[in-house]
Design a protein around this motif. Structure first.
Motif, PDB file in Angstrom:
ATOM      1  N   ILE A  15      72.338  84.685  20.813  1.00 20.54           N
ATOM      2  CA  ILE A  15      72.356  85.735  21.844  1.00 20.54           C
ATOM      3  C   ILE A  15      72.935  85.194  23.142  1.00 20.54           C
ATOM      4  N   ALA A  16      72.524  83.978  23.528  1.00 22.55           N
ATOM      5  CA  ALA A  16      73.035  83.375  24.764  1.00 22.55           C
ATOM      6  C   ALA A  16      74.541  83.176  24.686  1.00 22.55           C
ATOM      7  N   LYS A  17      75.022  82.736  23.516  1.00 18.61           N
ATOM      8  CA  LYS A  17      76.459  82.503  23.353  1.00 18.61           C
ATOM      9  C   LYS A  17      77.247  83.814  23.399  1.00 18.61           C
ATOM     10  N   SER A  18      76.732  84.862  22.772  1.00 22.25           N
ATOM     11  CA  SER A  18      77.488  86.120  22.711  1.00 22.25           C
ATOM     12  C   SER A  18      77.384  86.953  23.989  1.00 22.25           C
ATOM     13  N   THR A  19      76.333  86.758  24.784  1.00 21.08           N
ATOM     14  CA  THR A  19      76.179  87.555  26.002  1.00 21.08           C
ATOM     15  C   THR A  19      76.515  86.802  27.277  1.00 21.08           C
ATOM     16  N   GLY A  20      76.505  85.474  27.230  1.00 16.76           N
ATOM     17  CA  GLY A  20      76.772  84.691  28.432  1.00 16.76           C
ATOM     18  C   GLY A  20      75.548  84.523  29.328  1.00 16.76           C
ATOM     19  N   VAL A  21      74.387  84.962  28.868  1.00 16.02           N
ATOM     20  CA  VAL A  21      73.139  84.826  29.621  1.00 16.02           C
ATOM     21  C   VAL A  21      72.540  83.458  29.296  1.00 16.02           C
ATOM     22  N   GLU A  22      71.854  82.861  30.271  1.00 13.84           N
ATOM     23  CA  GLU A  22      71.268  81.538  30.064  1.00 13.84           C
ATOM     24  C   GLU A  22      70.195  81.579  28.984  1.00 13.84           C
ATOM     25  N   LYS A  23      70.064  80.454  28.272  1.00 11.41           N
ATOM     26  CA  LYS A  23      69.108  80.368  27.169  1.00 11.41           C
ATOM     27  C   LYS A  23      67.668  80.596  27.624  1.00 11.41           C
ATOM     28  N   VAL A  24      67.342  80.143  28.819  1.00  5.78           N
ATOM     29  CA  VAL A  24      65.971  80.299  29.330  1.00  5.78           C
ATOM     30  C   VAL A  24      65.625  81.780  29.481  1.00  5.78           C
ATOM     31  N   GLN A  25      66.564  82.549  30.001  1.00  3.44           N
ATOM     32  CA  GLN A  25      66.334  83.995  30.163  1.00  3.44           C
ATOM     33  C   GLN A  25      66.264  84.688  28.809  1.00  3.44           C
ATOM     34  N   VAL A  26      67.140  84.314  27.901  1.00  4.83           N
ATOM     35  CA  VAL A  26      67.138  84.909  26.556  1.00  4.83           C
ATOM     36  C   VAL A  26      65.831  84.574  25.849  1.00  4.83           C
ATOM     37  N   GLN A  27      65.364  83.338  26.001  1.00  4.20           N
ATOM     38  CA  GLN A  27      64.093  82.924  25.395  1.00  4.20           C
ATOM     39  C   GLN A  27      62.956  83.813  25.899  1.00  4.20           C
ATOM     40  N   ALA A  28      62.923  84.072  27.199  1.00  7.33           N
ATOM     41  CA  ALA A  28      61.873  84.915  27.774  1.00  7.33           C
ATOM     42  C   ALA A  28      61.959  86.341  27.246  1.00  7.33           C
ATOM     43  N   ILE A  29      63.158  86.850  27.083  1.00  6.35           N
ATOM     44  CA  ILE A  29      63.348  88.211  26.575  1.00  6.35           C
ATOM     45  C   ILE A  29      62.909  88.311  25.118  1.00  6.35           C
ATOM     46  N   VAL A  30      63.294  87.341  24.301  1.00  4.59           N
ATOM     47  CA  VAL A  30      62.920  87.342  22.889  1.00  4.59           C
ATOM     48  C   VAL A  30      61.399  87.244  22.750  1.00  4.59           C
ATOM     49  N   GLU A  31      60.778  86.367  23.548  1.00  7.76           N
ATOM     50  CA  GLU A  31      59.314  86.222  23.522  1.00  7.76           C
ATOM     51  C   GLU A  31      58.631  87.532  23.919  1.00  7.76           C
ATOM     52  N   ALA A  32      59.144  88.183  24.972  1.00  6.72           N
ATOM     53  CA  ALA A  32      58.562  89.452  25.420  1.00  6.72           C
ATOM     54  C   ALA A  32      58.725  90.539  24.361  1.00  6.72           C
ATOM     55  N   PHE A  33      59.872  90.561  23.688  1.00  7.89           N
ATOM     56  CA  PHE A  33      60.129  91.527  22.625  1.00  7.89           C
ATOM     57  C   PHE A  33      59.129  91.361  21.487  1.00  7.89           C
ATOM     58  N   MET A  34      58.948  90.112  21.050  1.00  6.33           N
ATOM     59  CA  MET A  34      58.022  89.853  19.944  1.00  6.33           C
ATOM     60  C   MET A  34      56.580  90.143  20.362  1.00  6.33           C
ATOM     61  N   GLU A  35      56.235  89.835  21.582  1.00  7.66           N
ATOM     62  CA  GLU A  35      54.879  90.091  22.059  1.00  7.66           C
ATOM     63  C   GLU A  35      54.602  91.599  22.124  1.00  7.66           C
ATOM     64  N   SER A  36      55.606  92.379  22.530  1.00  7.31           N
ATOM     65  CA  SER A  36      55.404  93.833  22.583  1.00  7.31           C
ATOM     66  C   SER A  36      55.234  94.419  21.185  1.00  7.31           C
ATOM     67  N   ILE A  37      55.935  93.866  20.195  1.00  3.18           N
ATOM     68  CA  ILE A  37      55.762  94.322  18.813  1.00  3.18           C
ATOM     69  C   ILE A  37      54.361  93.957  18.325  1.00  3.18           C
ATOM     70  N   LYS A  38      53.917  92.724  18.587  1.00  3.81           N
ATOM     71  CA  LYS A  38      52.570  92.306  18.180  1.00  3.81           C
ATOM     72  C   LYS A  38      51.506  93.189  18.814  1.00  3.81           C
TER      73      LYS A  38
END
Length: 90
Positions: free
Chosen positions: A10-33
């Motif tokens: 995701i970071a490579k395809s969007t140009g967003v930093e890995k730290v921000q992408v990590q936070a977004i992915v974690e938030a996404f999974m937490e909202s599903i849980k």
């Protein structure tokens, strides 16, 4: 593919930093849980559904003690892919 691989892709395809992408992915999974623990299904059109399935009460065997045990009715999380997604995988 691991979560770290997903974050890198995701970071490579969007140009967003890995730290921000990590936070977004974690938030996404937490909202599903959170949604599934509240017995609410999550529907992602074109991808699939995260659903709560009810397992019926059943009798099982404890092999080490050679006894029968009753497993009560309980809920489990499950994923059901969308038809278009399933077709692409086939």
């Amino acid at each position: 593919m691991t979560k770290a691989d997903i974050v890198s892709e995701i970071a490579k395809s969007t140009g967003v930093e890995k730290v921000q992408v990590q936070a977004i992915v974690e938030a996404f999974m937490e909202s599903i849980k959170t949604s599934l623990t509240q017995k609410n299904n999550v529907y992602l059109r074109g991808f699939g559904s995260f659903i709560v399935k009810k397992r019926a009460k059943k009798v099982a065997r404890n092999i080490s003690k050679n006894t029968t045990i009753t497993i009560p009715e309980h809920n489990i999380p499950a994923f059901k892919p969308a038809k278009s997604f399933a077709e692409k995988v086939k």
